[in-house]
Design a protein around this motif. Sequence first.
Motif, short mmCIF file in Angstrom:
data_model
loop_
_atom_site.label_atom_id
_atom_site.label_comp_id
_atom_site.label_asym_id
_atom_site.label_seq_id
_atom_site.Cartn_x
_atom_site.Cartn_y
_atom_site.Cartn_z
N LEU A 131 24.90 31.21 31.62
CA LEU A 131 26.22 30.50 31.56
C LEU A 131 26.20 29.68 32.81
O LEU A 131 25.47 29.94 33.81
N ARG A 132 26.98 28.70 32.63
CA ARG A 132 27.19 27.72 33.90
C ARG A 132 28.62 27.83 34.09
O ARG A 132 29.50 27.21 33.21
N LEU A 133 29.36 28.27 35.30
CA LEU A 133 30.63 28.27 35.61
C LEU A 133 30.99 26.92 36.25
O LEU A 133 30.18 26.50 37.07
N SER A 134 32.03 26.52 36.07
CA SER A 134 32.49 25.28 36.87
C SER A 134 33.92 25.58 37.50
O SER A 134 34.68 26.46 37.13
N CYS A 135 34.18 24.96 38.63
CA CYS A 135 35.56 25.28 39.32
C CYS A 135 35.93 23.76 39.86
O CYS A 135 35.15 23.20 40.58
N ALA A 136 36.93 23.30 39.34
CA ALA A 136 37.43 22.12 39.74
C ALA A 136 38.67 22.22 40.63
O ALA A 136 39.51 23.10 40.48
N ALA A 137 38.56 21.32 41.64
CA ALA A 137 39.67 21.46 42.67
C ALA A 137 40.47 20.17 42.44
O ALA A 137 40.08 19.34 42.44
N SER A 138 41.65 20.39 43.04
CA SER A 138 42.47 19.31 43.02
C SER A 138 43.66 19.47 44.13
O SER A 138 43.57 20.67 44.73
N GLY A 139 44.45 18.58 44.35
CA GLY A 139 45.58 18.86 45.49
C GLY A 139 45.03 17.91 46.73
O GLY A 139 44.48 16.92 46.73
N ARG A 140 45.11 18.90 47.72
CA ARG A 140 44.37 18.31 49.04
C ARG A 140 42.86 18.10 48.78
O ARG A 140 42.15 18.36 47.94
N THR A 141 42.44 17.08 49.74
CA THR A 141 41.02 16.68 49.67
C THR A 141 39.93 17.66 49.52
O THR A 141 40.24 18.83 50.16
N PHE A 142 38.87 17.71 48.90
CA PHE A 142 37.98 18.58 48.67
C PHE A 142 37.12 18.68 49.99
O PHE A 142 36.44 19.52 50.27
N SER A 143 37.46 17.41 50.76
CA SER A 143 36.57 17.19 51.86
C SER A 143 36.70 18.38 53.09
O SER A 143 37.59 18.78 53.24
N GLY A 144 35.39 18.58 53.44
CA GLY A 144 35.51 19.63 54.73
C GLY A 144 35.59 21.08 54.04
O GLY A 144 35.89 21.86 55.05
N TYR A 145 35.53 21.43 52.98
CA TYR A 145 35.69 22.97 52.57
C TYR A 145 34.33 23.50 51.99
O TYR A 145 33.60 22.78 51.24
N ALA A 146 34.11 24.49 52.58
CA ALA A 146 33.05 25.28 52.01
C ALA A 146 33.44 26.14 50.51
O ALA A 146 34.77 26.45 50.60
N MET A 147 32.61 26.18 49.66
CA MET A 147 32.99 26.78 48.46
C MET A 147 32.32 28.04 48.18
O MET A 147 31.25 28.22 48.45
N GLY A 148 32.85 29.24 47.50
CA GLY A 148 32.41 30.25 47.15
C GLY A 148 32.42 30.75 46.01
O GLY A 148 33.67 30.39 45.21
N TRP A 149 31.85 31.67 45.28
CA TRP A 149 31.87 32.47 44.14
C TRP A 149 31.87 34.02 44.46
O TRP A 149 31.15 34.50 45.15
N PHE A 150 32.94 34.49 43.95
CA PHE A 150 33.03 35.89 43.86
C PHE A 150 33.28 36.54 42.61
O PHE A 150 33.72 35.87 41.75
N ARG A 151 33.08 37.87 42.30
CA ARG A 151 33.35 38.54 41.27
C ARG A 151 34.01 39.77 41.33
O ARG A 151 33.84 40.47 42.35
N GLN A 152 34.67 40.14 40.24
CA GLN A 152 35.29 41.69 40.41
C GLN A 152 34.98 42.40 38.87
O GLN A 152 35.61 41.70 38.03
N ALA A 153 34.40 43.40 38.94
CA ALA A 153 34.00 44.19 37.86
C ALA A 153 35.10 45.28 37.65
O ALA A 153 35.83 45.54 38.81
N PRO A 154 35.50 45.66 36.53
CA PRO A 154 36.67 46.81 36.41
C PRO A 154 36.33 47.94 37.23
O PRO A 154 35.13 48.46 37.31
N GLY A 155 37.32 48.14 38.01
CA GLY A 155 37.20 49.42 38.87
C GLY A 155 36.61 49.24 40.24
O GLY A 155 36.38 50.13 40.96
N LYS A 156 36.29 48.09 40.34
CA LYS A 156 35.40 47.74 41.58
C LYS A 156 36.10 46.56 42.41
O LYS A 156 36.91 45.91 41.72
N GLU A 157 35.88 46.66 43.70
CA GLU A 157 36.24 45.63 44.86
C GLU A 157 35.51 44.44 44.16
O GLU A 157 34.45 44.15 43.86
N ARG A 158 36.01 43.29 44.79
CA ARG A 158 35.79 41.75 44.74
C ARG A 158 34.74 41.74 45.50
O ARG A 158 34.79 42.22 46.81
N GLU A 159 33.25 41.17 45.18
CA GLU A 159 32.46 41.28 45.89
C GLU A 159 31.83 39.68 45.74
O GLU A 159 32.26 38.97 44.77
#
Length: 125
Positions: free
Chosen positions: A18-46
């Motif tokens: 699968l390929r996930l996408s994340c589109a940003a809007s609003g303030r400029t995208f400039s200067g932001y590091a980006m991350g992906w996290f996930r959370q499974a049922p009953g578990k903390e976000r990792e």
Amino acid sequence: QVQLVESGGGLVQAGGSLRLSCAASGRTFSGYAMGWFRQAPGKEREFVAAISWSRDSTYYADSVKGRFTISRDNAKNTVYLQMNSLKPEDTAVYYCAADPRFVGASVLNSDYDYWGQGTQVVVSS
């Protein structure tokens, strides 16, 4: 403010991609590091993966290293997560997040200021 919208989740068989996408809007995208996290049922976000603003640094959780690839297109204000060789244990809601830093990227969710609503990934065995 930065608004983030994820897409690309779905149901896939083990071993698929699968390929996930994340589109940003609003303030400029400039200067932001980006991350992906996930959370499974009953578990903390990792942490899953992160990429610096300049794309010169990427970071991965050990559990996804060699299978997932994070990338970004700053001209399109979009970050991607290519997920290959998916396993049932990858099943989770996947979130993208933005961290205002010009150098490097954090693996800590507490460092990220903006979050998307998440996209569900289900990997069947």
